[in-house]
Enzyme design. Structure first.
Site, PDB file in Angstrom:
ATOM      1  N   GLU A   1     -34.116  10.733  -5.943  1.00 49.09           N
ATOM      2  CA  GLU A   1     -33.868  10.314  -7.224  1.00 49.09           C
ATOM      3  C   GLU A   1     -32.795  11.374  -7.902  1.00 49.09           C
ATOM      4  O   GLU A   1     -31.789  11.073  -8.548  1.00 49.09           O
ATOM      5  CB  GLU A   1     -34.988  10.460  -7.948  1.00 49.09           C
ATOM      6  CG  GLU A   1     -34.915   9.969  -9.791  1.00 49.09           C
ATOM      7  CD  GLU A   1     -34.364   8.625  -9.960  1.00 49.09           C
ATOM      8  OE1 GLU A   1     -33.791   7.874  -8.944  1.00 49.09           O
ATOM      9  OE2 GLU A   1     -33.814   8.593 -11.220  1.00 49.09           O
TER      10      GLU A   1
ATOM     11  N   LYS B   1     -27.120  -1.547 -16.274  1.00 48.02           N
ATOM     12  CA  LYS B   1     -28.738  -1.201 -16.219  1.00 48.02           C
ATOM     13  C   LYS B   1     -29.387  -2.472 -15.568  1.00 48.02           C
ATOM     14  O   LYS B   1     -30.199  -2.190 -14.758  1.00 48.02           O
ATOM     15  CB  LYS B   1     -29.335  -0.878 -17.792  1.00 48.02           C
ATOM     16  CG  LYS B   1     -30.685  -0.578 -17.631  1.00 48.02           C
ATOM     17  CD  LYS B   1     -30.970   0.171 -18.959  1.00 48.02           C
ATOM     18  CE  LYS B   1     -32.330   0.883 -18.619  1.00 48.02           C
ATOM     19  NZ  LYS B   1     -32.335   1.898 -17.638  1.00 48.02           N
TER      20      LYS B   1
ATOM     21  N   TRP C   1     -19.666  -7.416 -17.549  1.00 47.88           N
ATOM     22  CA  TRP C   1     -19.723  -6.476 -16.235  1.00 47.88           C
ATOM     23  C   TRP C   1     -19.050  -7.365 -15.245  1.00 47.88           C
ATOM     24  O   TRP C   1     -19.720  -8.501 -14.992  1.00 47.88           O
ATOM     25  CB  TRP C   1     -21.154  -6.072 -15.895  1.00 47.88           C
ATOM     26  CG  TRP C   1     -21.174  -5.085 -14.760  1.00 47.88           C
ATOM     27  CD1 TRP C   1     -20.902  -3.831 -14.758  1.00 47.88           C
ATOM     28  CD2 TRP C   1     -21.361  -5.421 -13.260  1.00 47.88           C
ATOM     29  NE1 TRP C   1     -21.101  -3.236 -13.429  1.00 47.88           N
ATOM     30  CE2 TRP C   1     -21.305  -4.397 -12.367  1.00 47.88           C
ATOM     31  CE3 TRP C   1     -21.454  -6.728 -12.621  1.00 47.88           C
ATOM     32  CZ2 TRP C   1     -21.426  -4.302 -11.149  1.00 47.88           C
ATOM     33  CZ3 TRP C   1     -21.740  -6.759 -11.454  1.00 47.88           C
ATOM     34  CH2 TRP C   1     -21.673  -5.594 -10.551  1.00 47.88           C
TER      35      TRP C   1
ATOM     36  N   ARG D   1     -25.950  -3.656 -20.444  1.00 44.33           N
ATOM     37  CA  ARG D   1     -25.746  -4.623 -19.148  1.00 44.33           C
ATOM     38  C   ARG D   1     -24.371  -4.738 -18.809  1.00 44.33           C
ATOM     39  O   ARG D   1     -24.298  -5.232 -17.801  1.00 44.33           O
ATOM     40  CB  ARG D   1     -26.135  -5.954 -20.123  1.00 44.33           C
ATOM     41  CG  ARG D   1     -27.564  -5.748 -20.507  1.00 44.33           C
ATOM     42  CD  ARG D   1     -27.961  -7.050 -21.114  1.00 44.33           C
ATOM     43  NE  ARG D   1     -28.374  -8.099 -20.250  1.00 44.33           N
ATOM     44  CZ  ARG D   1     -29.132  -8.447 -19.362  1.00 44.33           C
ATOM     45  NH1 ARG D   1     -30.386  -7.681 -19.723  1.00 44.33           N
ATOM     46  NH2 ARG D   1     -29.360  -9.460 -18.515  1.00 44.33           N
TER      47      ARG D   1
ATOM     48  N   HIS E   1     -30.346  17.999  12.265  1.00 44.46           N
ATOM     49  CA  HIS E   1     -29.769  16.465  13.295  1.00 44.46           C
ATOM     50  C   HIS E   1     -28.621  16.086  12.775  1.00 44.46           C
ATOM     51  O   HIS E   1     -28.142  15.049  13.184  1.00 44.46           O
ATOM     52  CB  HIS E   1     -31.060  15.763  13.383  1.00 44.46           C
ATOM     53  CG  HIS E   1     -32.084  16.331  13.686  1.00 44.46           C
ATOM     54  ND1 HIS E   1     -32.276  16.643  15.223  1.00 44.46           N
ATOM     55  CD2 HIS E   1     -33.366  16.474  13.328  1.00 44.46           C
ATOM     56  CE1 HIS E   1     -33.408  17.009  15.475  1.00 44.46           C
ATOM     57  NE2 HIS E   1     -34.112  16.957  14.204  1.00 44.46           N
TER      58      HIS E   1
ATOM     59  N   GLU F   1     -24.864   8.818 -10.061  1.00 45.11           N
ATOM     60  CA  GLU F   1     -24.435   7.799 -10.799  1.00 45.11           C
ATOM     61  C   GLU F   1     -23.755   8.409 -12.000  1.00 45.11           C
ATOM     62  O   GLU F   1     -23.013   7.585 -12.825  1.00 45.11           O
ATOM     63  CB  GLU F   1     -25.289   6.833 -10.903  1.00 45.11           C
ATOM     64  CG  GLU F   1     -26.877   7.339 -11.521  1.00 45.11           C
ATOM     65  CD  GLU F   1     -27.857   6.279 -11.474  1.00 45.11           C
ATOM     66  OE1 GLU F   1     -27.737   5.155 -11.314  1.00 45.11           O
ATOM     67  OE2 GLU F   1     -29.316   6.610 -11.808  1.00 45.11           O
TER      68      GLU F   1
ATOM     69  N   ASN G   1     -23.906 -15.279 -18.522  1.00 45.86           N
ATOM     70  CA  ASN G   1     -24.244 -14.158 -17.743  1.00 45.86           C
ATOM     71  C   ASN G   1     -25.091 -14.749 -16.231  1.00 45.86           C
ATOM     72  O   ASN G   1     -25.785 -15.381 -16.453  1.00 45.86           O
ATOM     73  CB  ASN G   1     -25.583 -13.460 -18.286  1.00 45.86           C
ATOM     74  CG  ASN G   1     -26.048 -12.301 -17.632  1.00 45.86           C
ATOM     75  OD1 ASN G   1     -25.567 -11.627 -16.740  1.00 45.86           O
ATOM     76  ND2 ASN G   1     -27.460 -11.924 -17.894  1.00 45.86           N
ATOM     77  N   GLY G   2     -24.430 -14.395 -15.404  1.00 41.58           N
ATOM     78  CA  GLY G   2     -24.570 -14.563 -13.956  1.00 41.58           C
ATOM     79  C   GLY G   2     -23.681 -15.109 -13.208  1.00 41.58           C
ATOM     80  O   GLY G   2     -22.369 -14.761 -13.345  1.00 41.58           O
TER      81      GLY G   2
ATOM     82  N   LYS H   1     -29.301  10.589  -9.364  1.00 39.77           N
ATOM     83  CA  LYS H   1     -29.019  10.710 -10.795  1.00 39.77           C
ATOM     84  C   LYS H   1     -27.563  11.271 -10.794  1.00 39.77           C
ATOM     85  O   LYS H   1     -26.702  11.055 -11.676  1.00 39.77           O
ATOM     86  CB  LYS H   1     -30.012  11.550 -11.347  1.00 39.77           C
ATOM     87  CG  LYS H   1     -31.245  10.694 -12.058  1.00 39.77           C
ATOM     88  CD  LYS H   1     -30.725  10.187 -13.087  1.00 39.77           C
ATOM     89  CE  LYS H   1     -31.790   8.981 -13.237  1.00 39.77           C
ATOM     90  NZ  LYS H   1     -31.427   7.673 -12.471  1.00 39.77           N
TER      91      LYS H   1
ATOM     92  N   CYS I   1     -24.465  -8.976 -17.573  1.00 36.42           N
ATOM     93  CA  CYS I   1     -23.585  -9.081 -18.842  1.00 36.42           C
ATOM     94  C   CYS I   1     -24.652  -9.317 -19.987  1.00 36.42           C
ATOM     95  O   CYS I   1     -25.723  -9.703 -19.780  1.00 36.42           O
ATOM     96  CB  CYS I   1     -22.678 -10.403 -18.948  1.00 36.42           C
ATOM     97  SG  CYS I   1     -21.640 -10.250 -17.687  1.00 36.42           S
TER      98      CYS I   1
HETATM   99  C1  G6P Z   1     -29.648  -0.950 -11.636  1.00 37.79           C
HETATM  100  C2  G6P Z   1     -29.684   0.279 -12.528  1.00 37.79           C
HETATM  101  C3  G6P Z   1     -30.643   1.401 -11.941  1.00 37.79           C
HETATM  102  C4  G6P Z   1     -32.147   0.658 -11.920  1.00 37.79           C
HETATM  103  C5  G6P Z   1     -31.788  -0.540 -11.066  1.00 37.79           C
HETATM  104  C6  G6P Z   1     -33.088  -1.283 -10.909  1.00 37.79           C
HETATM  105  O1  G6P Z   1     -29.109  -0.277 -10.561  1.00 37.79           O
HETATM  106  O2  G6P Z   1     -28.436   0.895 -13.019  1.00 37.79           O
HETATM  107  O3  G6P Z   1     -30.954   2.520 -13.016  1.00 37.79           O
HETATM  108  O4  G6P Z   1     -32.810   1.767 -11.245  1.00 37.79           O
HETATM  109  O5  G6P Z   1     -30.979  -1.461 -11.489  1.00 37.79           O
HETATM  110  O6  G6P Z   1     -33.519  -1.749 -12.038  1.00 37.79           O
HETATM  111  P1  G6P Z   1     -35.055  -2.195 -12.318  1.00 37.79           P
HETATM  112  O7  G6P Z   1     -34.736  -2.790 -13.903  1.00 37.79           O
HETATM  113  O8  G6P Z   1     -35.351  -3.401 -11.358  1.00 37.79           O
HETATM  114  O9  G6P Z   1     -35.983  -1.018 -12.283  1.00 37.79           O
END
Ligand code: G6P
Length: 611
Positions: free
Chosen positions: A484, A606, A78, A27, A507, A491, A104-105, A488, A2
């Site tokens: 990746e 994020k 969140w 966040r 397989h 998500e 937050n937490g 992408k 959050c």
């Molecule tokens: C979240 C974000 C991702 C990110 C991951 C790790 O899941 O949505 O985009 O890659 O956290 O974040 P960091 O800040 O540790 O790279």
């Protein structure tokens, strides 16, 4: 997960809080709220607005009322405990609406605390874990808010960054942190408490970083910090060189597109920061030579997109420095009691430096006496402060939830680190390093030329956005980029996508391919080019459309694949940093075609500061 903010000063603060929350929205964005304290004729009043949904809802509500006052707190949520609902949105208040708190937490022992407080007569109105905090402060308040917060936190297990205000203390905010980030922004006759620096860059670039277990008492002219034993401590302010324009859209439709387009600059800055006069520099204090020479093993720990940068790191470190590298998801590493030979190096990759699982992995590694080197985009982040050494990416603040420019910058750091380790371990010559550095120096221009294909990728998104499933395939150095690429797409467009080593298709996953499941394949000129061509033939024979990423001038692939995105030639070991870029753009354009909110994908945040 959050975002929290507090303001104390002389200005009307509702709009300051709202603007700060806008920058913290990455966040969490399922609900939000603001509370402001107004003092009129020695009478203090609190007004509060909370709304479900993103900040536009709160902004609209705020435009319809007048919220006066120069002390206030705000939150963008969140959800963890309790669904997105107005009553679960923060700030939360005590029984008398006199004390307000944002958090937050996660408070892990909230259930017994709640039962105890209910027995004492406290009235709870939400389903959140947070609400116990504010009732505990109420219960323990005598005549000192700092003391009440201190006593409250002694009773609490879990993670928190909090900001508390009270009608009885109209000039004061109290903050505290444990396992969730909190910084104090220092202004002139005003101060801020906030989850991260970009949220208040328009007001200040001077910060005090609050450490584990610390409590902070903030008025407009004074900041007092106490350690976990209650001793007053002094800290030196940290001055950031990030500026506000970096945290704005600058004409782009979304932050994500802006950040994708910024990659040539981000990667160039990251290269320049680590290479001086054709030499890679890394402080002895960040990673001692003795440790590098004697290391028996390297582990990379990370989450999400950073984890895939970790797979890139493994490939190049094993190739150049000839040392075994295990890449482990941080959330697994922390619980699997890893066998870490002495000495070992742990490379923790985290753009934010605040991902709780990665920080927990760092602690586990340190407990086992490994040397921890963190790769982060945020100086002074928790992961940086808990590690033995750091290498930074210089991507600037990244706001879009789905990482892009920080990822390619992490990859650049991985390449440079691999070459540096190889040099110290004597597995590469100076000439070879100079040769590779020349290649890496040219990467930003190559990324730029890929970005120039934007229109073509948009057209491809027009064709491909209709499919419900995708399989991404690659081999060897091509594999991390397809992982990746699939992430992408998942998500931000919510299309199901899986990444597989191309040789593994036979397989199992090949059973899925067909008219409804296209294949995205990385087919650069490389040592396994003919192998992947065979794999493409296999999926074509099963009726799948193939979108291939291939080296400019490859005519063979044009006859085989349905569509081709051309990428400039680069040695295969450095190909990930180029290949991932069109896959980011592809995911972005598909998501836009489907009308998705790319900057704030559903259910994601994020920075994940909970387990
Ligand atoms: C979240 C974000 C991702 C990110 C991951 C790790 O899941 O949505 O985009 O890659 O956290 O974040 P960091 O800040 O540790 O790279």
């Amino acid at each position: 997960m959050c975002g929290i903010i507090g303001y104390v000063g002389e200005k009307d603060c509702a709009s300051i809080l709202l603007n700060g929350l806008k920058r913290l929205e990455y966040r969490g964005y399922d609900s939000s709220g603001i509370a402001v304290l107004n003092s009129v004729n020695d009478k203090n009043e609190i007004s509060m607005i909370r709304r479900v949904g993103n900040l536009k809802k709160l902004e609209k509500a705020l435009s319809e009322v007048e919220m006066k006052g120069s002390l206030g707190i705000g939150h963008t949520r969140w959800a963890t405990h309790g669904k997105p609902h107005r009553l679960n949105a923060h700030p939360h208040s005590d029984c008398k609406n006199e004390i307000l708190l944002v958090h937050n937490g996660i408070i892990e022992n909230y259930e017994p605390l709640r039962k105890e407080l209910v027995l004492k007569g406290h009235k709870f109105v939400s389903e959140t874990d947070t609400e116990v905090l504010v009732h505990l402060v109420e219960e323990l308040y005598k005549d000192d808010l700092v003391e009440a917060v201190k006593e409250t936190l002694k009773r609490v297990e879990g993670s928190y960054a909090i900001v508390v205000m009270s009608i009885k203390c109209p000039n004061q905010l109290v903050g505290a942190r444990y396992d969730s980030p909190l910084v104090v922004g220092l202004g002139d006759d005003e101060n801020f408490l906030v989850s991260d620096m970009p949220a208040v860059l328009e007001h200040t670039n001077k910060f005090l970083i609050i450490d584990q277990g610390e409590i902070v008492n903030v008025t407009k002219g004074k900041v007092e910090i106490y350690d976990r034993n209650g001793n007053k401590i002094n800290k030196k302010p940290y001055k950031t060189n990030w500026d506000i324009s970096l945290a704005e859209k600058e004409g782009y439709e979304d932050f994500m597109l802006k950040e994708i387009m910024e990659q040539p600059v981000a990667v160039r800055e990251t290269y320049r920061a680590h290479v001086y006069k054709h030499k890679i520099s890394l402080d002895e204090s960040s990673l001692p030579l003795e440790i590098i020479k004697k290391a028996k093993k390297i582990f990379v720990i990370a989450c999400g997109t950073s984890l895939f940068a970790g797979f890139v790191a493994k490939g190049v470190i094993e190739k150049f420095a000839k040392i075994t590298v295990d890449v482990v998801t941080a959330s697994e590493f922390r619980y699997m009691n890893p066998i870490i030979p002495d000495p070992s190096i742990i490379i923790a990759i985290s753009q934010s430096g605040e991902t709780l699982d990665t920080i927990a992995g760092i602690r586990e590694a340190k407990k086992k006496k490994a040397w921890v080197l963190v790769v982060s985009n945020v100086m002074e982040s928790s992961a940086v402060r808990e590690s033995d050494g750091a290498m930074y990416t210089f991507a600037g603040p990244e706001i879009g939830v789905a990482a892009s420019k920080t990822h390619t910058s992490q990859i650049m750091v991985s390449y440079l680190l691999a070459l540096y380790l190889a040099k110290i371990r004597g597995t590469i010559t100076e000439d070879e390093i100079a040769f590779h550095l020349e290649t890496l120096k040219g990467v930003p221009d190559k990324i730029k030329s890929v970005l120039d294909n934007h229109d073509k990728i948009k057209e491809l998104a027009d064709i491909y956005h209709k499919f419900p499933n995708f399989i991404f395939i690659g081999r060897k150095f091509g594999l991390p980029a397809v992982m990746e690429g699939a992430l992408k797409l998942k998500e931000i467009s919510y299309i199901h996508a899986e990444a597989y080593p191309a040789g593994e298709m036979k397989h199992g996953p090949i059973a899925l391919v067909g008219e409804n499941c296209p294949v995205v394949a990385i087919v650069n000129k490389s040592s396994i080019y003919s192998k992947i061509i065979s794999n493409i033939n296999e999926v074509k024979a099963r009726g799948a459309s193939v979108l291939a990423l291939a080296t400019i001038g490859d005519s063979k692939i044009k006859n085989l694949a349905d569509h081709v995105i051309e990428v400039p030639e680069i040695p295969e070991e450095f190909s990930a940093i180029i290949n991932v870029v069109p896959l980011q753009l592809f995911a972005y354009e598909v998501a836009k075609k489907l009308g998705c909110n790319v900057d704030q994908p559903r259910n994601l945040a994020k920075t994940v500061t909970v387990e």
